[in-house]
Design a protein around this motif. Sequence first.
Motif, PDB file in Angstrom:
ATOM      1  N   HIS A  73      -7.033  -4.864  12.955  1.00  0.00           N
ATOM      2  CA  HIS A  73      -8.456  -4.700  12.633  1.00  0.00           C
ATOM      3  C   HIS A  73      -8.887  -5.510  11.420  1.00  0.00           C
ATOM      4  CE1 HIS A  73     -12.070  -2.640  11.002  1.00  0.00           C
ATOM      5  NE2 HIS A  73     -12.379  -2.552  12.274  1.00  0.00           N
ATOM      6  N   ASP A  74      -8.076  -5.521  10.367  1.00  0.00           N
ATOM      7  CA  ASP A  74      -8.468  -6.152   9.099  1.00  0.00           C
ATOM      8  C   ASP A  74      -7.901  -7.556   8.910  1.00  0.00           C
ATOM      9  OD1 ASP A  74      -9.804  -3.750   8.275  1.00  0.00           O
ATOM     10  OD2 ASP A  74      -7.840  -2.926   7.742  1.00  0.00           O
ATOM     11  N   LEU A  75      -6.710  -7.798   9.437  1.00  0.00           N
ATOM     12  CA  LEU A  75      -6.015  -9.060   9.156  1.00  0.00           C
ATOM     13  C   LEU A  75      -5.943  -9.984  10.365  1.00  0.00           C
ATOM     14  CD1 LEU A  75      -3.056  -7.687   6.981  1.00  0.00           C
ATOM     15  CD2 LEU A  75      -5.390  -8.301   6.293  1.00  0.00           C
ATOM     16  N   GLY A 108      -3.334 -17.547  19.153  1.00  0.00           N
ATOM     17  CA  GLY A 108      -2.185 -16.660  19.195  1.00  0.00           C
ATOM     18  C   GLY A 108      -2.559 -15.200  19.313  1.00  0.00           C
ATOM     19  N   ARG A 109      -1.511 -14.344  19.341  1.00  0.00           N
ATOM     20  CA  ARG A 109      -1.714 -12.905  19.515  1.00  0.00           C
ATOM     21  C   ARG A 109      -2.365 -12.239  18.307  1.00  0.00           C
ATOM     22  NH1 ARG A 109       2.879 -10.935  19.222  1.00  0.00           N
ATOM     23  NH2 ARG A 109       4.287 -12.685  19.583  1.00  0.00           N
ATOM     24  N   HIS A 110      -2.170 -12.784  17.127  1.00  0.00           N
ATOM     25  CA  HIS A 110      -2.811 -12.264  15.919  1.00  0.00           C
ATOM     26  C   HIS A 110      -3.585 -13.405  15.242  1.00  0.00           C
ATOM     27  CE1 HIS A 110       0.475  -9.167  16.298  1.00  0.00           C
ATOM     28  NE2 HIS A 110      -0.591  -8.415  16.143  1.00  0.00           N
ATOM     29  N   PRO A 111      -4.692 -13.832  15.865  1.00  0.00           N
ATOM     30  CA  PRO A 111      -5.438 -14.958  15.288  1.00  0.00           C
ATOM     31  C   PRO A 111      -5.988 -14.615  13.911  1.00  0.00           C
ATOM     32  CG  PRO A 111      -6.725 -13.881  16.993  1.00  0.00           C
ATOM     33  CD  PRO A 111      -5.345 -13.293  17.059  1.00  0.00           C
ATOM     34  N   LEU A 112      -5.894 -15.552  13.014  1.00  0.00           N
ATOM     35  CA  LEU A 112      -6.483 -15.342  11.683  1.00  0.00           C
ATOM     36  C   LEU A 112      -7.998 -15.254  11.791  1.00  0.00           C
ATOM     37  CD1 LEU A 112      -4.498 -17.955   9.559  1.00  0.00           C
ATOM     38  CD2 LEU A 112      -4.447 -15.476   9.223  1.00  0.00           C
ATOM     39  N   PRO A 113      -8.609 -14.343  11.040  1.00  0.00           N
ATOM     40  CA  PRO A 113     -10.069 -14.380  10.962  1.00  0.00           C
ATOM     41  C   PRO A 113     -10.510 -15.572  10.132  1.00  0.00           C
ATOM     42  CG  PRO A 113      -9.205 -12.769   9.416  1.00  0.00           C
ATOM     43  CD  PRO A 113      -8.030 -13.289  10.198  1.00  0.00           C
ATOM     44  N   ARG A 114     -11.708 -16.044  10.372  1.00  0.00           N
ATOM     45  CA  ARG A 114     -12.249 -17.088   9.517  1.00  0.00           C
ATOM     46  C   ARG A 114     -12.283 -16.609   8.065  1.00  0.00           C
ATOM     47  NH1 ARG A 114     -17.154 -17.911   9.763  1.00  0.00           N
ATOM     48  NH2 ARG A 114     -17.820 -16.218  11.155  1.00  0.00           N
TER      49      ARG A 114
END
Length: 285
Positions: free
Chosen positions: A55-57, A69-75
């Motif tokens: 949710h946050d990262l 990817g499976r855990h894309p970085l937020p902008r």
Amino acid sequence: MFTTLISCAQLQALQQAGVALLIVDCSADLMNPAAARQQFLDAHLPGAVHADLDHDLSAHGAADAASGGRHPLPRREVFAQWLRQIGLHTDTQVVVYDRNGLNFCGRLWWMLKWAGHEAVAVLDGGLSAWTAAGGAVESGPAVPRTPSHWTLQPPLRTLVTADEVLAHLDQPDQTLIDARATPRYRGEVEPLDPVAGHIPGALNRPFSLNLDEQGRFKSAATLRAEFDALLAGRDPASVVHQCGSGVSAVPNLLAMEVAGFPPTRLFAGSWSEWCRDPSRPVTKG
């Protein structure tokens, strides 16, 4: 200012000195994401807030994503909004920890550097080291923090895209280090992604190798010797770290900095982004 690791004793000293601190519990459970929230409610460092990996990262959609990817970085701008919500200030010393062998807290450590905040350190040994040292814990929801007006700064760490990795395959200016467990690297098993194997030319160093038997980072000299042996003469400045989804690659990146190497780069999309394009080459073994 602590910028890589901080010991339990050092954190306790900062607390006693009244230093402006932001302590973040980054514990996660990939197979049961809700479990980490319950673990936080059961026990966390006094005053800590919880950072949820999904949710946050991580980004929630392509429009807000800075990587694949499976855990894309937020902008960075989206991430900055969350940092303001949890009360980050320019003079805040951030301390991140988890209860997962220091696998997940490195994500927030790297993201803060990427957002331009230098004063962030990983609590060496995590929650287990804290309690073993007699550190206090508390339960229940996090105490609300007053939102801040913190603003993004120039990035202090470098993000590499899949296209950039592809363009530099087999070139001396790029040395990939894959942090996944060796059976996954070899392509013998693949529990999470649709294709097994690794990016051609990648070296394998499972992230768990950075820790000693007590769950703390090995000494700088030991880490230096181990990475020198892995690189075998390759330029440390050429290193790009990756794993399955860009999370467990960070302990290797952090370990290199603890060892005294200059900051290296991160391919955040990692294998989970790479293997979804059938035109990209794959190696097994």
